[in-house]
Design an enzyme around this catalytic site. Structure first.
Site, PDB file in Angstrom:
ATOM      1  N   ASP A   2       0.807  -1.226   0.000  1.00  0.00           N
ATOM      2  CA  ASP A   2       0.000   0.000   0.000  1.00  0.00           C
ATOM      3  C   ASP A   2       0.836   1.270   0.000  1.00  0.00           C
ATOM      4  O   ASP A   2       0.418   2.290  -0.526  1.00  0.00           O
ATOM      5  CB  ASP A   2      -0.949   0.013   1.206  1.00  0.00           C
ATOM      6  CG  ASP A   2      -0.189   0.197   2.512  1.00  0.00           C
ATOM      7  OD1 ASP A   2       0.565  -0.711   2.888  1.00  0.00           O
ATOM      8  OD2 ASP A   2      -0.341   1.259   3.144  1.00  0.00           O
TER       9      ASP A   2
ATOM     10  N   ASP B  81       6.130   0.332   2.884  1.00  0.00           N
ATOM     11  CA  ASP B  81       6.579  -0.888   3.560  1.00  0.00           C
ATOM     12  C   ASP B  81       6.216  -2.109   2.715  1.00  0.00           C
ATOM     13  O   ASP B  81       5.825  -1.978   1.560  1.00  0.00           O
ATOM     14  CB  ASP B  81       6.002  -0.970   4.982  1.00  0.00           C
ATOM     15  CG  ASP B  81       4.476  -0.890   4.979  1.00  0.00           C
ATOM     16  OD1 ASP B  81       3.859  -1.191   3.946  1.00  0.00           O
ATOM     17  OD2 ASP B  81       3.906  -0.526   6.024  1.00  0.00           O
TER      18      ASP B  81
ATOM     19  N   TYR C 184      -4.226   0.600   9.755  1.00  0.00           N
ATOM     20  CA  TYR C 184      -5.485   0.857   9.041  1.00  0.00           C
ATOM     21  C   TYR C 184      -6.661   0.474   9.920  1.00  0.00           C
ATOM     22  O   TYR C 184      -7.546  -0.260   9.527  1.00  0.00           O
ATOM     23  CB  TYR C 184      -5.493   0.135   7.689  1.00  0.00           C
ATOM     24  CG  TYR C 184      -4.466   0.757   6.763  1.00  0.00           C
ATOM     25  CD1 TYR C 184      -4.699   2.001   6.186  1.00  0.00           C
ATOM     26  CD2 TYR C 184      -3.243   0.132   6.532  1.00  0.00           C
ATOM     27  CE1 TYR C 184      -3.743   2.604   5.389  1.00  0.00           C
ATOM     28  CE2 TYR C 184      -2.284   0.731   5.730  1.00  0.00           C
ATOM     29  CZ  TYR C 184      -2.546   1.966   5.163  1.00  0.00           C
ATOM     30  OH  TYR C 184      -1.596   2.572   4.377  1.00  0.00           O
TER      31      TYR C 184
ATOM     32  N   GLU D 135       5.861   9.752   2.768  1.00  0.00           N
ATOM     33  CA  GLU D 135       5.506   8.410   2.300  1.00  0.00           C
ATOM     34  C   GLU D 135       4.451   8.480   1.206  1.00  0.00           C
ATOM     35  O   GLU D 135       3.439   9.161   1.350  1.00  0.00           O
ATOM     36  CB  GLU D 135       4.982   7.564   3.464  1.00  0.00           C
ATOM     37  CG  GLU D 135       4.811   6.096   3.097  1.00  0.00           C
ATOM     38  CD  GLU D 135       4.582   5.197   4.311  1.00  0.00           C
ATOM     39  OE1 GLU D 135       4.720   3.970   4.169  1.00  0.00           O
ATOM     40  OE2 GLU D 135       4.263   5.713   5.401  1.00  0.00           O
TER      41      GLU D 135
END
Length: 506
Positions: A92, A95, A243, A483
């Site tokens: 996503d 990572d 999440y 990110e």
């Protein structure tokens, strides 16, 4: 002559048996609005790059036409911990974990981008469809067993204790699932929405695949609705704080029902929306649209059925959508939106750009619906025209692309100045081609903490963006601002396609 006619017959058979080849044929016709003004931005270039980014996030066995070539195969045994094939899908963000909730939302938004603006994308349409299919192939694997969804691959805590390339992963590829006993209504409903939306993308060009997606969406939605409960309760140690679902699952059920109504045209879903809309929060005044809260997106989508198909039971969704617009546009009596001094919509410190891209998409999309139905938005006597919505959206996209106090693009690889030290493992470490031997779990941190630019360009990646004062330090360790994430790019694809077309670049 016989030889040439048999060759022609073979070619015809090949074409008929290869529906994918038709996946970029017959683009849909769209009403369009050309801006007479000049723009300093190359929206077409940004569109190309925004889609290419997804190739850098791929997990699994990479295809021969992979364009971000410093990435190699990874996660080839994913799912084996539970004897299920979970190879593929997307990482996503920066990572190496595959989180099902944001992956499904990304898929829904990429699909919506193509549904609304795919007909304008020209040569990028096929690339956009391939980006969607990379996700849906994985979501079909994740939903292969009835009343079960595999919602995550990888232990986030252990993954975050390493700074290593996906190609080198040696952290546990633990598999987490929801089922009747550990429900996860929000992630199941978002998965149903993703499959339903994608079924519309493939309806004309690969009808068989489209039917598979629609059937699976129906089954997954039934599971989501029947076994209610938040996945961030049952799977809390694994999905939170990454999440965790803060908005509850009601918004996801409404959103999924809206997509199934659009994809299947079954009256069941309209009845469901009529019966449950209010209890699922249709009229709540929550105006942040993203991977967690879908209410605004559902309102805009359902208003389309009222505005364009005259589905009268959905007339309230036009006023719900209008309330969102009135909360957003500065100068109306109901405006509550915050902006940076440089004019960027500002919702929160962590990955704010996701709200900028999702808002820009909703505005150009709602403007399209209003234009087609010859309607406007009335905010307590302040009239908001579709043109005003488009101008607002364009300003936000332009800020992202470089019209900001730093004169910096927040999309990697676009424009003369962009982030060089993004918080992304694969981009920051030497590629497998440059450094074939394994980079151990913790030895990558010396690079993560350094000031050196990333050696690999993650083309098209949009980062979290500046703070509320337009500042951006370009530090790799600053995941809130540096990110990238798939759900930042997905809605931007649609907004860029619209802008590239309207300025005559496509």
């Amino acid at each position: 002559m016989a030889a040439s006619s048999s060759k022609a017959l073979l070619l015809l058979v090949f074409l008929l048996c290869s529906p994918q080849l038709f996946c970029n044929a017959y683009p849909a016709k769209h009403s369009h609005h050309r801006h007479p003004r000049f723009t300093s931005h190359n929206y077409r270039d940004a569109l190309t790059k925004s889609i290419m980014f997804f190739e850098g996030q791929r997990s699994g066995k990479l295809p021969s036409n992979q364009r971000i070539t410093w990435r190699k195969d990874s996660g080839l045994s994913d799912g084996s911990a539970m004897n299920v094939d979970l190879v593929g899908g997307y990482y996503d963000a920066g990572d190496n974990v595959k989180f099902g909730f944001p992956m499904a939302f990304t898929t829904t938004m990429l699909s919506w981008s193509v549904i609304e603006f795919g007909g304008l994308m020209k040569g990028e349409l096929q690339n956009a469809r391939e980006a969607i299919r990379w996700a849906t192939d994985y979501l079909l694997k994740a939903t292969v067993h009835p009343d079960t969804i595999y919602v995550q691959v990888g232990d986030a805590k252990k993954d975050h204790a390493c700074w290593e390339r996906p190609e080198d992963m040696d952290t546990p590829r633990s598999v987490f699932k929801i089922d009747k006993n550990t429900p996860g209504t929000e992630v199941a409903a978002e998965t149903a929405a993703a499959l339903a939306a994608a079924s519309l993308v493939f309806r004309k060009c690969d009808p068989n695949y489209s039917k598979i997606l629609a059937r699976r969406a129906t089954r997954v939605f039934e599971f989501a609705d029947k076994y209610r409960g938040a996945y961030s309760v049952g799977l809390k140690p694994y999905v939170c704080p990454y999440y965790c679902d803060f908005s509850g699952y009601q918004d996801d059920l409404l959103w999924a029902a809206a997509w199934l109504h659009k994809a299947t045209k079954s009256p069941t879903y309209l009845s469901y929306i009529q019966a449950n809309g209010l209890t699922l929060g249709a009229d709540e005044s929550d105006y942040t649209f993203g991977w967690d809260n879908k209410h605004v997106g559902a309102r805009i989508l359902l208003s389309k059925a009222f505005l364009l198909q005259n589905v009268q039971p959905l007339h309230d969704y036009k006023s719900h959508a209008d309330s969102y617009i009135c909360s957003l546009i500065p100068g109306t009596p109901f405006s509550t939106a915050q902006f940076t001094p440089g004019g960027l919509l500002f919702k929160m410190n962590d990955s704010n750009m996701q709200y900028v891209t999702s808002t820009a998409f909703l505005l150009v999309t709602y403007a399209k619906y209003l234009t087609s139905s010859e309607k406007i938005v009335n905010c307590g006597g302040h009239i908001i025209t579709p043109k005003k919505l488009r101008t607002f959206a364009q300003k936000q996209v332009d800020y992202l692309l470089g019209d900001n106090p730093l004169k910096m693009s927040f999309m990697v690889g676009y424009g003369p100045r962009y982030p060089l030290r993004i918080h992304h493992r694969g981009s920051s470490l030497p590629s497998v081609a440059a450094h074939p031997s394994k980079i151990q779990c913790s030895s990558g941190f010396s690079i993560m903490d350094s000031q050196s630019p990333n050696p690999n360009i993650l083309t098209g990646a949009v980062v979290g963006g500046p703070d509320q004062n337009d500042r951006f330090p370009d530090q790799r360790s600053d995941y809130e601002q540096s990110e990238p994430a798939t759900y930042i790019n997905a809605p931007l694809v649609g907004a860029l396609a619209y802008l590239a077309h309207s300025f005559g670049q496509l």
